[in-house]
Design a protein around this motif. Sequence first.
Motif, PDB file in Angstrom:
ATOM      1  N   ARG A 164       5.406   3.780   1.793  1.00 51.33           N
ATOM      2  CA  ARG A 164       4.875   2.467   1.416  1.00 51.33           C
ATOM      3  C   ARG A 164       4.945   1.513   2.596  1.00 51.33           C
ATOM      4  O   ARG A 164       5.973   1.432   3.290  1.00 51.33           O
ATOM      5  CB  ARG A 164       5.656   1.883   0.239  1.00 51.33           C
ATOM      6  CG  ARG A 164       5.393   0.404  -0.026  1.00 51.33           C
ATOM      7  CD  ARG A 164       6.083  -0.081  -1.297  1.00 51.33           C
ATOM      8  NE  ARG A 164       5.381   0.419  -2.477  1.00 51.33           N
ATOM      9  CZ  ARG A 164       5.757   0.135  -3.726  1.00 51.33           C
ATOM     10  NH1 ARG A 164       6.839  -0.605  -3.946  1.00 51.33           N
ATOM     11  NH2 ARG A 164       5.066   0.604  -4.742  1.00 51.33           N
ATOM     12  N   ALA A 165       3.841   0.785   2.825  1.00 47.12           N
ATOM     13  CA  ALA A 165       3.807  -0.300   3.804  1.00 47.12           C
ATOM     14  C   ALA A 165       3.561  -1.596   3.052  1.00 47.12           C
ATOM     15  O   ALA A 165       2.750  -1.636   2.116  1.00 47.12           O
ATOM     16  CB  ALA A 165       2.696  -0.064   4.824  1.00 47.12           C
ATOM     17  N   MET A 166       4.271  -2.656   3.434  1.00 52.48           N
ATOM     18  CA  MET A 166       4.140  -3.921   2.713  1.00 52.48           C
ATOM     19  C   MET A 166       4.140  -5.099   3.676  1.00 52.48           C
ATOM     20  O   MET A 166       4.750  -5.055   4.751  1.00 52.48           O
ATOM     21  CB  MET A 166       5.256  -4.073   1.675  1.00 52.48           C
ATOM     22  CG  MET A 166       6.644  -4.268   2.245  1.00 52.48           C
ATOM     23  SD  MET A 166       7.922  -4.336   0.952  1.00 52.48           S
ATOM     24  CE  MET A 166       8.086  -2.581   0.574  1.00 52.48           C
ATOM     25  N   LEU A 167       3.438  -6.145   3.255  1.00 50.61           N
ATOM     26  CA  LEU A 167       3.432  -7.420   3.957  1.00 50.61           C
ATOM     27  C   LEU A 167       4.150  -8.408   3.065  1.00 50.61           C
ATOM     28  O   LEU A 167       3.656  -8.753   1.984  1.00 50.61           O
ATOM     29  CB  LEU A 167       1.997  -7.862   4.240  1.00 50.61           C
ATOM     30  CG  LEU A 167       1.798  -8.921   5.333  1.00 50.61           C
ATOM     31  CD1 LEU A 167       2.323  -8.417   6.671  1.00 50.61           C
ATOM     32  CD2 LEU A 167       0.331  -9.296   5.431  1.00 50.61           C
ATOM     33  N   ASP A 168       5.324  -8.857   3.507  1.00 45.98           N
ATOM     34  CA  ASP A 168       6.233  -9.615   2.661  1.00 45.98           C
ATOM     35  C   ASP A 168       6.323 -11.060   3.134  1.00 45.98           C
ATOM     36  O   ASP A 168       6.369 -11.335   4.331  1.00 45.98           O
ATOM     37  CB  ASP A 168       7.615  -8.959   2.710  1.00 45.98           C
ATOM     38  CG  ASP A 168       8.556  -9.517   1.675  1.00 45.98           C
ATOM     39  OD1 ASP A 168       8.094 -10.277   0.802  1.00 45.98           O
ATOM     40  OD2 ASP A 168       9.752  -9.191   1.732  1.00 45.98           O
ATOM     41  N   ARG A 213       8.772   1.713   3.632  1.00 42.06           N
ATOM     42  CA  ARG A 213       9.716   2.397   2.758  1.00 42.06           C
ATOM     43  C   ARG A 213       9.242   3.825   2.508  1.00 42.06           C
ATOM     44  O   ARG A 213       8.045   4.087   2.380  1.00 42.06           O
ATOM     45  CB  ARG A 213       9.826   1.671   1.415  1.00 42.06           C
ATOM     46  CG  ARG A 213      11.024   2.105   0.574  1.00 42.06           C
ATOM     47  CD  ARG A 213      10.915   1.556  -0.838  1.00 42.06           C
ATOM     48  NE  ARG A 213       9.947   2.310  -1.630  1.00 42.06           N
ATOM     49  CZ  ARG A 213       9.519   1.944  -2.834  1.00 42.06           C
ATOM     50  NH1 ARG A 213       9.938   0.808  -3.351  1.00 42.06           N
ATOM     51  NH2 ARG A 213       8.662   2.689  -3.499  1.00 42.06           N
ATOM     52  N   THR A 214      10.178   4.740   2.475  1.00 43.17           N
ATOM     53  CA  THR A 214       9.906   6.118   2.077  1.00 43.17           C
ATOM     54  C   THR A 214      10.674   6.406   0.790  1.00 43.17           C
ATOM     55  O   THR A 214      11.712   5.778   0.520  1.00 43.17           O
ATOM     56  CB  THR A 214      10.336   7.113   3.159  1.00 43.17           C
ATOM     57  OG1 THR A 214      11.746   6.959   3.410  1.00 43.17           O
ATOM     58  CG2 THR A 214       9.573   6.879   4.450  1.00 43.17           C
ATOM     59  N   HIS A 215      10.183   7.340   0.004  1.00 42.08           N
ATOM     60  CA  HIS A 215      10.889   7.685  -1.219  1.00 42.08           C
ATOM     61  C   HIS A 215      10.681   9.154  -1.557  1.00 42.08           C
ATOM     62  O   HIS A 215       9.706   9.783  -1.140  1.00 42.08           O
ATOM     63  CB  HIS A 215      10.441   6.806  -2.396  1.00 42.08           C
ATOM     64  CG  HIS A 215       9.044   7.071  -2.866  1.00 42.08           C
ATOM     65  ND1 HIS A 215       7.949   6.341  -2.432  1.00 42.08           N
ATOM     66  CD2 HIS A 215       8.543   7.998  -3.733  1.00 42.08           C
ATOM     67  CE1 HIS A 215       6.856   6.793  -3.006  1.00 42.08           C
ATOM     68  NE2 HIS A 215       7.182   7.801  -3.810  1.00 42.08           N
ATOM     69  N   VAL A 254       0.864  -1.174   0.000  1.00 44.35           N
ATOM     70  CA  VAL A 254       0.000   0.000   0.000  1.00 44.35           C
ATOM     71  C   VAL A 254       0.905   1.230   0.000  1.00 44.35           C
ATOM     72  O   VAL A 254       1.764   1.369   0.878  1.00 44.35           O
ATOM     73  CB  VAL A 254      -0.933   0.023   1.225  1.00 44.35           C
ATOM     74  CG1 VAL A 254      -1.762   1.304   1.233  1.00 44.35           C
ATOM     75  CG2 VAL A 254      -1.834  -1.207   1.238  1.00 44.35           C
ATOM     76  N   THR A 255       0.700   2.105  -0.983  1.00 44.97           N
ATOM     77  CA  THR A 255       1.563   3.276  -1.142  1.00 44.97           C
ATOM     78  C   THR A 255       0.716   4.537  -1.209  1.00 44.97           C
ATOM     79  O   THR A 255      -0.287   4.582  -1.931  1.00 44.97           O
ATOM     80  CB  THR A 255       2.409   3.173  -2.425  1.00 44.97           C
ATOM     81  OG1 THR A 255       3.122   1.936  -2.437  1.00 44.97           O
ATOM     82  CG2 THR A 255       3.407   4.323  -2.508  1.00 44.97           C
TER      83      THR A 255
END
Length: 245
Positions: free
Chosen positions: A104-108, A120-122, A85-86
């Motif tokens: 961004r948040a992710m389920l890996d 993650r940030t960008h 989700v970004t």
Amino acid sequence: MIGVILLRMRCQEGIGMMTIKPGKYTLILFTFSLLIPVELLGQQKDFQSWWEFTIDKGLDNGFELSGELEQRFKNNSLQYDRTLVTVAGEYDIKDYLNVAAGFRAMLDSDKEMQLNAKYRTHADATGSYSLSSFDLSLRVRFQYGFADIFFPPYIGDNNFANRNRVKVAHHVFGTRFGWFAMVESWHLLGNQSNHLFYKMRYSAGVEYALNFRSELMIRYMLEDELNVVNPMQSHIVVFGFSHSL
């Protein structure tokens, strides 16, 4: 003895002359090597599929907000890979230049099929230029990934990377179709990295406008990992839907 020494000197001179000429083309060959996928020792291959849903909202004074939900599958598209989700914001400085930032948040899913939360940030800067009926752009991105949202490590201890992407796009006049092609490189930054350049992505796709606000997209991507143990070559098909509010 003198004859042997002279013979050795001539051989060394000959070898030196042979190595000078190829050296002139080292930079050219290296540049072409970045644009051509290669088979690497110990390389693994996989076919993946990604699904994307994007929604954006244009605001006043050149601002735009967007959100993206993405689902990825790996292992010949039979195994869950990750959910992302970004959220991002973008601002047009000029007609040809804009900047953006996002989270961004992710389920890996790891090798043991355990799910792990990552973040993650960008920050982006994108320059664009129109040439006849083609739209050209260059995006420079710096991103920083971490595994704990409350206690992130110092920059350089995790995944601090630079990504550079060149894109060409074209809308077929009088139709709802358009096409695009992109080349992107990944460069690892930070004191802990033993190498800088570690991934290339090549992609091409088509877009179809359902109406003035919604669009369908399909693209093919080839990802090549470099300078890593057991590099992965991924063939990826991406299906996307976007809507503007």
